[in-house]
Motif scaffolding. Structure first.
Motif, mmCIF file in Angstrom:
data_model
loop_
_atom_site.group_PDB
_atom_site.id
_atom_site.type_symbol
_atom_site.label_atom_id
_atom_site.label_comp_id
_atom_site.label_asym_id
_atom_site.label_seq_id
_atom_site.Cartn_x
_atom_site.Cartn_y
_atom_site.Cartn_z
ATOM 1 N N THR A 180 0.824 -1.209 0.000
ATOM 2 C CA THR A 180 0.000 0.000 0.000
ATOM 3 C C THR A 180 0.855 1.255 0.000
ATOM 4 O OG1 THR A 180 -1.826 -1.110 1.142
ATOM 5 C CG2 THR A 180 -1.753 1.295 1.264
ATOM 6 N N LEU A 181 1.819 1.321 0.907
ATOM 7 C CA LEU A 181 2.612 2.534 1.052
ATOM 8 C C LEU A 181 3.623 2.707 -0.075
ATOM 9 C CD1 LEU A 181 3.337 2.584 4.892
ATOM 10 C CD2 LEU A 181 1.568 3.808 3.615
ATOM 11 N N GLY A 182 4.175 1.597 -0.561
ATOM 12 C CA GLY A 182 5.205 1.687 -1.593
ATOM 13 C C GLY A 182 4.795 2.520 -2.796
ATOM 14 N N PRO A 183 3.715 2.152 -3.490
ATOM 15 C CA PRO A 183 3.337 2.921 -4.680
ATOM 16 C C PRO A 183 2.885 4.340 -4.365
ATOM 17 C CG PRO A 183 1.709 1.209 -4.205
ATOM 18 C CD PRO A 183 2.883 0.941 -3.317
ATOM 19 N N ARG A 184 2.276 4.557 -3.203
ATOM 20 C CA ARG A 184 1.838 5.916 -2.857
ATOM 21 C C ARG A 184 3.039 6.841 -2.689
ATOM 22 N NH1 ARG A 184 -2.958 4.642 1.607
ATOM 23 N NH2 ARG A 184 -4.417 3.680 0.130
ATOM 24 N N ILE A 185 4.102 6.324 -2.106
ATOM 25 C CA ILE A 185 5.299 7.153 -1.924
ATOM 26 C C ILE A 185 6.103 7.233 -3.221
ATOM 27 C CG2 ILE A 185 7.437 7.413 -0.619
ATOM 28 C CD1 ILE A 185 6.011 5.934 1.701
ATOM 29 N N GLU A 186 6.181 6.134 -3.969
ATOM 30 C CA GLU A 186 6.909 6.157 -5.236
ATOM 31 C C GLU A 186 6.429 7.285 -6.139
ATOM 32 O OE1 GLU A 186 7.557 3.516 -9.345
ATOM 33 O OE2 GLU A 186 6.541 2.607 -7.622
ATOM 34 N N SER A 198 12.388 2.649 0.977
ATOM 35 C CA SER A 198 12.946 1.666 1.903
ATOM 36 C C SER A 198 12.431 1.901 3.314
ATOM 37 C CB SER A 198 14.479 1.746 1.912
ATOM 38 O OG SER A 198 15.021 1.366 0.676
ATOM 39 N N PHE A 199 12.144 0.801 4.010
ATOM 40 C CA PHE A 199 11.780 0.833 5.416
ATOM 41 C C PHE A 199 12.837 0.034 6.169
ATOM 42 C CE2 PHE A 199 7.840 1.533 3.126
ATOM 43 C CZ PHE A 199 7.335 2.655 3.767
ATOM 44 N N ALA A 200 13.595 0.717 7.025
ATOM 45 C CA ALA A 200 14.753 0.130 7.686
ATOM 46 C C ALA A 200 14.523 0.057 9.194
ATOM 47 C CB ALA A 200 16.001 0.948 7.394
ATOM 48 N N GLN A 201 14.886 -1.086 9.750
ATOM 49 C CA GLN A 201 14.803 -1.297 11.198
ATOM 50 C C GLN A 201 16.212 -1.540 11.722
ATOM 51 O OE1 GLN A 201 12.122 -4.428 12.311
ATOM 52 N NE2 GLN A 201 12.679 -4.378 14.477
ATOM 53 N N MET A 202 16.651 -0.716 12.650
ATOM 54 C CA MET A 202 17.991 -0.822 13.214
ATOM 55 C C MET A 202 17.991 -1.821 14.370
ATOM 56 S SD MET A 202 19.410 1.413 11.234
ATOM 57 C CE MET A 202 21.053 1.396 11.983
ATOM 58 N N PHE A 203 18.960 -2.735 14.343
ATOM 59 C CA PHE A 203 19.149 -3.682 15.444
ATOM 60 C C PHE A 203 20.457 -3.321 16.148
ATOM 61 C CE2 PHE A 203 15.973 -5.828 12.951
ATOM 62 C CZ PHE A 203 15.183 -6.450 13.909
ATOM 63 N N ALA A 204 21.284 -4.304 16.441
ATOM 64 C CA ALA A 204 22.584 -4.025 17.044
ATOM 65 C C ALA A 204 23.434 -3.251 16.039
ATOM 66 C CB ALA A 204 23.273 -5.330 17.437
ATOM 67 N N GLN A 205 24.497 -2.619 16.546
ATOM 68 C CA GLN A 205 25.396 -1.863 15.687
ATOM 69 C C GLN A 205 25.865 -2.749 14.531
ATOM 70 O OE1 GLN A 205 26.061 1.403 14.905
ATOM 71 N NE2 GLN A 205 26.888 1.762 16.936
ATOM 72 N N GLY A 206 25.692 -2.255 13.321
ATOM 73 C CA GLY A 206 26.133 -3.016 12.159
ATOM 74 C C GLY A 206 25.138 -4.029 11.656
ATOM 75 N N ASP A 207 23.875 -3.929 12.075
ATOM 76 C CA ASP A 207 22.857 -4.909 11.673
ATOM 77 C C ASP A 207 21.559 -4.162 11.373
ATOM 78 O OD1 ASP A 207 21.404 -7.202 11.203
ATOM 79 O OD2 ASP A 207 21.220 -7.757 13.309
ATOM 80 N N ILE A 208 21.139 -4.195 10.111
ATOM 81 C CA ILE A 208 19.954 -3.456 9.673
ATOM 82 C C ILE A 208 19.036 -4.388 8.897
ATOM 83 C CG2 ILE A 208 19.091 -1.483 8.347
ATOM 84 C CD1 ILE A 208 21.878 -0.228 8.595
ATOM 85 N N LEU A 209 17.761 -4.397 9.235
ATOM 86 C CA LEU A 209 16.735 -5.132 8.499
ATOM 87 C C LEU A 209 16.071 -4.176 7.523
ATOM 88 C CD1 LEU A 209 15.097 -7.817 8.255
ATOM 89 C CD2 LEU A 209 13.491 -6.814 9.902
ATOM 90 N N LEU A 210 15.862 -4.626 6.288
ATOM 91 C CA LEU A 210 15.397 -3.711 5.243
ATOM 92 C C LEU A 210 14.325 -4.358 4.383
ATOM 93 C CD1 LEU A 210 15.955 -0.928 3.907
ATOM 94 C CD2 LEU A 210 17.628 -2.080 2.448
ATOM 95 N N ARG A 211 13.276 -3.576 4.100
ATOM 96 C CA ARG A 211 12.252 -3.962 3.115
ATOM 97 C C ARG A 211 12.147 -2.830 2.097
ATOM 98 N NH1 ARG A 211 6.754 -5.092 5.587
ATOM 99 N NH2 ARG A 211 6.376 -6.113 3.593
ATOM 100 N N VAL A 212 12.006 -3.197 0.818
ATOM 101 C CA VAL A 212 12.123 -2.204 -0.253
ATOM 102 C C VAL A 212 10.983 -2.335 -1.250
ATOM 103 C CG1 VAL A 212 13.596 -1.290 -2.092
ATOM 104 C CG2 VAL A 212 14.646 -2.282 -0.034
ATOM 105 N N TRP A 213 10.434 -1.164 -1.591
ATOM 106 C CA TRP A 213 9.545 -1.026 -2.749
ATOM 107 C C TRP A 213 10.374 -0.347 -3.835
ATOM 108 C CZ3 TRP A 213 4.659 -2.539 -4.118
ATOM 109 C CH2 TRP A 213 4.126 -1.959 -5.274
ATOM 110 N N GLU A 214 10.615 -1.056 -4.944
ATOM 111 C CA GLU A 214 11.529 -0.565 -5.965
ATOM 112 C C GLU A 214 10.784 0.176 -7.068
ATOM 113 O OE1 GLU A 214 15.568 -2.392 -7.933
ATOM 114 O OE2 GLU A 214 14.245 -3.710 -6.809
ATOM 115 N N ARG A 215 11.256 1.357 -7.387
ATOM 116 C CA ARG A 215 10.674 2.168 -8.451
ATOM 117 C C ARG A 215 10.611 1.375 -9.750
ATOM 118 N NH1 ARG A 215 14.117 7.172 -10.920
ATOM 119 N NH2 ARG A 215 15.528 5.421 -11.158
ATOM 120 N N GLY A 216 9.429 1.290 -10.343
ATOM 121 C CA GLY A 216 9.276 0.605 -11.623
ATOM 122 C C GLY A 216 9.185 -0.894 -11.523
#
Length: 287
Positions: A180-186, A198-216
């Protein structure tokens, strides 16, 4: 009449889960058109996140000129996971280090192991004009999403890695309604060339969880340039160091923002299959 792409070989790979096709046109004078890329994407078994088309080098010292197509036929100036797949293809020709020209500049790659490669994604672009945004902002580390989008965080970090990225730092990336949010922001008016989200969640130093809505393309299992943009955004915001492991649904990437301002991405490549392009794919297109 035969189409120039009839029966040409095409290779399917994935980079950390990012579905990639590599089409080698170095022996042809044909330039892939957007409608041809869309036709390939609609062929059984050939849907892709990005299609990497290789052409003869235009400058001495380069190994190829490369264009990157999204599934809707639009062009992307950067795709780190796809570039690693290209590096894998050319490594079979004995080339462990590459210079690849793109519309965004030259990308260098280096083989690290049989199926692991590093891509130098170049310097991030951080000025609002370079990203680009629709109007001036004082600080691209924290930009208001105006007008707001229901359900989206109020602010994001803007970065270009040759293509535009909006990075939102969230407490729980799994709870984000990406479809839902991906295309609205794109397609938000703040982004004149649309944007990767991109929606990023920070964990311990040097560890990032990422979900991406890619343009096109849409929701994707991995996006190398988004991983690079996220690392840069986190470091600029004081949320992390200049090197980290980025965990995406399709796999992991290691990102290093070096002191010389270049962003390096290291990750795996998996070969899936090679086939030839069926002439039926292009039957409705003019030769």
């Amino acid at each position: 009449m035969a189409h120039p792409l009839d029966h040409l070989p095409i290779q399917r790979m994935n980079g950390a889960g990012n579905e990639i096709l590599v089409l080698d046109l170095r022996g042809s004078d044909h330039e892939l058109a957007p409608q041809e890329a869309r036709a390939i994407a609609n062929a059984p078994g050939l849907r892709f996140d990005q299609l990497m088309a290789l052409y003869r080098p235009r400058r001495p010292g380069d190994d190829a000129f490369m264009r990157i197509y999204n599934v809707d036929g639009s062009l992307s100036a950067a795709c780190g996971n796809g570039t690693r797949c290209v590096a894998y293809v050319l490594a079979r020709e004995g080339k462990d280090a590459l210079h690849l020209e793109t519309d965004a500049g030259v990308i260098e790659t280096q083989r690290r192991a049989d199926t692991a490669f590093t891509v130098d994604m170049g310097r991030p672009r951080l000025d609002w004009r370079q990203i680009p945004l629709a109007h001036a902002v004082e600080d691209t580390r924290k930009v208001a999403l105006d007008p707001p989008v229901a359900g989206a965080p109020a602010h994001f970090s803007a970065v270009s890695m040759g293509n535009p990225h909006a990075v939102f730092f969230v407490d729980d990336a799994a709870k984000i309604d990406l479809e839902t949010l991906g295309p609205r922001i794109e397609y938000h008016p703040l982004f004149p060339e649309r944007v990767n989200v991109s929606f990023a969640q920070m964990f311990a130093q040097g560890d990032i969880l990422l979900r991406v809505w890619e343009r096109g393309t849409g929701a994707t299992r991995a996006c190398g340039s988004a991983a690079c943009a996220t690392l840069v955004a986190a470091a600029r915001a004081g949320l992390g160091d200049r090197a980290a492991r980025l965990r995406l649904p399709g796999g992991e990437l290691t990102i290093d923002w070096r002191a010389d301002d270049h962003v390096l991405m290291t990750g795996p490549v998996e070969f899936e299959f090679e086939t030839t392009l069926d002439p039926q794919i292009f039957r409705d297109l003019a030769a």
